[in-house]
Design an enzyme around this catalytic site. Structure first.
Site, PDB file in Angstrom:
ATOM      1  N   ARG A 126       7.594  -3.357 -12.413  1.00 13.34           N
ATOM      2  CA  ARG A 126       7.650  -4.743 -11.960  1.00 13.34           C
ATOM      3  C   ARG A 126       8.032  -5.658 -13.119  1.00 13.34           C
ATOM      4  O   ARG A 126       7.860  -5.303 -14.283  1.00 13.34           O
ATOM      5  CB  ARG A 126       6.300  -5.171 -11.396  1.00 13.34           C
ATOM      6  CG  ARG A 126       5.806  -4.367 -10.204  1.00 13.34           C
ATOM      7  CD  ARG A 126       4.437  -4.840  -9.770  1.00 13.34           C
ATOM      8  NE  ARG A 126       3.939  -4.125  -8.594  1.00 13.34           N
ATOM      9  CZ  ARG A 126       3.220  -3.012  -8.635  1.00 13.34           C
ATOM     10  NH1 ARG A 126       2.918  -2.474  -9.813  1.00 13.34           N
ATOM     11  NH2 ARG A 126       2.796  -2.431  -7.518  1.00 13.34           N
ATOM     12  N   LYS A 153      -0.185  -4.371 -11.484  1.00  9.13           N
ATOM     13  CA  LYS A 153      -0.641  -5.149 -10.335  1.00  9.13           C
ATOM     14  C   LYS A 153      -1.806  -4.456  -9.636  1.00  9.13           C
ATOM     15  O   LYS A 153      -2.721  -5.104  -9.128  1.00  9.13           O
ATOM     16  CB  LYS A 153       0.519  -5.350  -9.362  1.00  9.13           C
ATOM     17  CG  LYS A 153       0.198  -6.226  -8.169  1.00  9.13           C
ATOM     18  CD  LYS A 153       1.430  -6.405  -7.293  1.00  9.13           C
ATOM     19  CE  LYS A 153       1.112  -7.263  -6.080  1.00  9.13           C
ATOM     20  NZ  LYS A 153       2.310  -7.440  -5.214  1.00  9.13           N
ATOM     21  N   HIS A 214      13.200  -8.309  -8.396  1.00 13.75           N
ATOM     22  CA  HIS A 214      12.272  -7.330  -7.818  1.00 13.75           C
ATOM     23  C   HIS A 214      13.006  -6.253  -7.027  1.00 13.75           C
ATOM     24  O   HIS A 214      12.486  -5.144  -6.839  1.00 13.75           O
ATOM     25  CB  HIS A 214      11.255  -8.041  -6.921  1.00 13.75           C
ATOM     26  CG  HIS A 214      10.143  -7.145  -6.453  1.00 13.75           C
ATOM     27  ND1 HIS A 214       9.089  -6.774  -7.266  1.00 13.75           N
ATOM     28  CD2 HIS A 214       9.929  -6.529  -5.257  1.00 13.75           C
ATOM     29  CE1 HIS A 214       8.266  -5.975  -6.598  1.00 13.75           C
ATOM     30  NE2 HIS A 214       8.754  -5.819  -5.371  1.00 13.75           N
ATOM     31  N   ARG A 217      13.445  -2.772  -8.402  1.00 14.91           N
ATOM     32  CA  ARG A 217      12.360  -1.837  -8.117  1.00 14.91           C
ATOM     33  C   ARG A 217      12.610  -1.116  -6.794  1.00 14.91           C
ATOM     34  O   ARG A 217      12.399   0.094  -6.687  1.00 14.91           O
ATOM     35  CB  ARG A 217      11.044  -2.612  -8.083  1.00 14.91           C
ATOM     36  CG  ARG A 217       9.795  -1.810  -7.778  1.00 14.91           C
ATOM     37  CD  ARG A 217       8.580  -2.715  -7.989  1.00 14.91           C
ATOM     38  NE  ARG A 217       7.361  -2.223  -7.370  1.00 14.91           N
ATOM     39  CZ  ARG A 217       6.530  -1.357  -7.948  1.00 14.91           C
ATOM     40  NH1 ARG A 217       6.807  -0.879  -9.141  1.00 14.91           N
ATOM     41  NH2 ARG A 217       5.423  -0.977  -7.334  1.00 14.91           N
ATOM     42  N   HIS A 240       1.755   2.171  -6.348  1.00 20.60           N
ATOM     43  CA  HIS A 240       1.202   1.640  -5.113  1.00 20.60           C
ATOM     44  C   HIS A 240      -0.204   2.188  -4.908  1.00 20.60           C
ATOM     45  O   HIS A 240      -0.432   3.402  -4.991  1.00 20.60           O
ATOM     46  CB  HIS A 240       2.064   2.030  -3.911  1.00 20.60           C
ATOM     47  CG  HIS A 240       3.336   1.267  -3.812  1.00 20.60           C
ATOM     48  ND1 HIS A 240       4.424   1.703  -3.080  1.00 20.60           N
ATOM     49  CD2 HIS A 240       3.716   0.074  -4.354  1.00 20.60           C
ATOM     50  CE1 HIS A 240       5.402   0.821  -3.182  1.00 20.60           C
ATOM     51  NE2 HIS A 240       4.996  -0.172  -3.936  1.00 20.60           N
ATOM     52  N   TYR A 249      10.125   2.988   2.577  1.00 20.63           N
ATOM     53  CA  TYR A 249      11.320   3.720   2.149  1.00 20.63           C
ATOM     54  C   TYR A 249      11.546   4.998   2.948  1.00 20.63           C
ATOM     55  O   TYR A 249      12.526   5.694   2.725  1.00 20.63           O
ATOM     56  CB  TYR A 249      11.202   4.077   0.665  1.00 20.63           C
ATOM     57  CG  TYR A 249      10.906   2.906  -0.234  1.00 20.63           C
ATOM     58  CD1 TYR A 249      11.877   1.951  -0.513  1.00 20.63           C
ATOM     59  CD2 TYR A 249       9.647   2.738  -0.805  1.00 20.63           C
ATOM     60  CE1 TYR A 249      11.604   0.859  -1.326  1.00 20.63           C
ATOM     61  CE2 TYR A 249       9.358   1.663  -1.628  1.00 20.63           C
ATOM     62  CZ  TYR A 249      10.335   0.726  -1.877  1.00 20.63           C
ATOM     63  OH  TYR A 249      10.056  -0.345  -2.692  1.00 20.63           O
TER      64      TYR A 249
END
Length: 264
Positions: A126, A153, A214, A217, A240, A249
């Site tokens: 990120r 994150k 972004h 990514r 994640h 995806y």
């Protein structure tokens, strides 16, 4: 709730995502709860307001092969133009007996933008993770970048392997940088707040007006899935916390679905 970049009131307003709206709402509700607890409010005005449902759907914007070529070409042109301007300026100063900064060495980058973009494209980090990345978390010997929990994150440390291009870019960048502290620092040696101006100019040059930083990514993740990498591995690389975020995806791997059905 809307997002608007500061300093440009004429910029088109872009609606915030559901996730961003929910985070903002949670922060506001938390502040109001504290106001009630401290006696500044008699009741919580948003107590019954629920967060919107978040889904893993939506369009994933990623670079097509042709778009990636345009992006790389725009980076190369930008680098060459900056190099040419520096050399022209040095020649002008030298002719007048003045000292200058010197020309960039062959293979060196002219500033942070090219290495930042190429590393993002090859690691899926990120923007905030890249801005907070320090050299102590870049191991060129083992070809691994560590995203520390403090900059991630998800709040979890993860290790991202470096492919050949990412390793080459970081090796070259380190040779011309301090080699300590932040990997990508601004002119004052401090953490970047954003690179919006240089990024938008690059997008104009590459003819990618709807492409965000972004989305690099997304491009990283999309290419992995289309090359047959399983979704759980992609989840680990992206950091994640929930596989539902990675499922966006899944549609990019139709061959995997066909292969599974063919086994019946």
């Amino acid at each position: 709730i809307i997002e608007r970049r500061k300093g440009n009131p004429a910029e088109k307003v872009r609606p915030a995502s559901v996730a961003t709206t929910n985070r903002d709402l949670a922060a506001i509700k938390g502040a109001l709860s504290m106001a009630v607890e401290w006696g500044h409010l008699d009741a919580h005005p948003l107590a019954r307001l629920k967060a919107s449902r978040e889904t893993s759907g939506g369009v994933v914007r990623y670079l097509t092969p042709e778009e990636e070529q345009r992006l790389r070409a725009a980076l190369a042109v930008r680098e060459q133009r900056r190099r040419d301007r520096r050399e022209s300026g040095e020649a002008w100063r030298s002719a007048r007996g003045a000292s200058g900064r010197g020309a960039w060495k062959p293979g060196a980058f002219t500033d942070h933008l090219a290495p930042l973009v190429l590393v993002a494209l090859n690691t899926g980090l990120r923007r905030g993770e890249l801005f907070g990345l320090t050299w102590q978390h870049v191991n060129l010997a083992t070809k691994v970048v560590t995203v520390a929990a403090g900059t991630a994150k998800s709040g979890r440390t993860r290790h991202v392997p470096l492919n050949a291009e990412a390793l080459d870019v970081l090796t070259r960048w380190r040779a011309q940088a301090a080699g300590t502290g932040l990997v990508f620092a601004n002119a004052e040696g401090k953490r970047f707040g954003n690179v919006q101006t240089s990024w938008e100019r690059l997008m104009v040059a590459a003819a990618l007006p709807d492409f965000r930083f972004h989305d690099l990514r997304h491009s990283f993740a999309s290419k992995l899935v289309m090359r047959g990498v399983d979704l759980n591995t992609v989840r680990e690389l992206l950091g994640h916390a929930d596989i539902k975020m990675t499922l966006r995806y899944a549609h990019l791997a139709p061959d995997k679905l066909a292969e599974a059905v063919a086994r019946l």
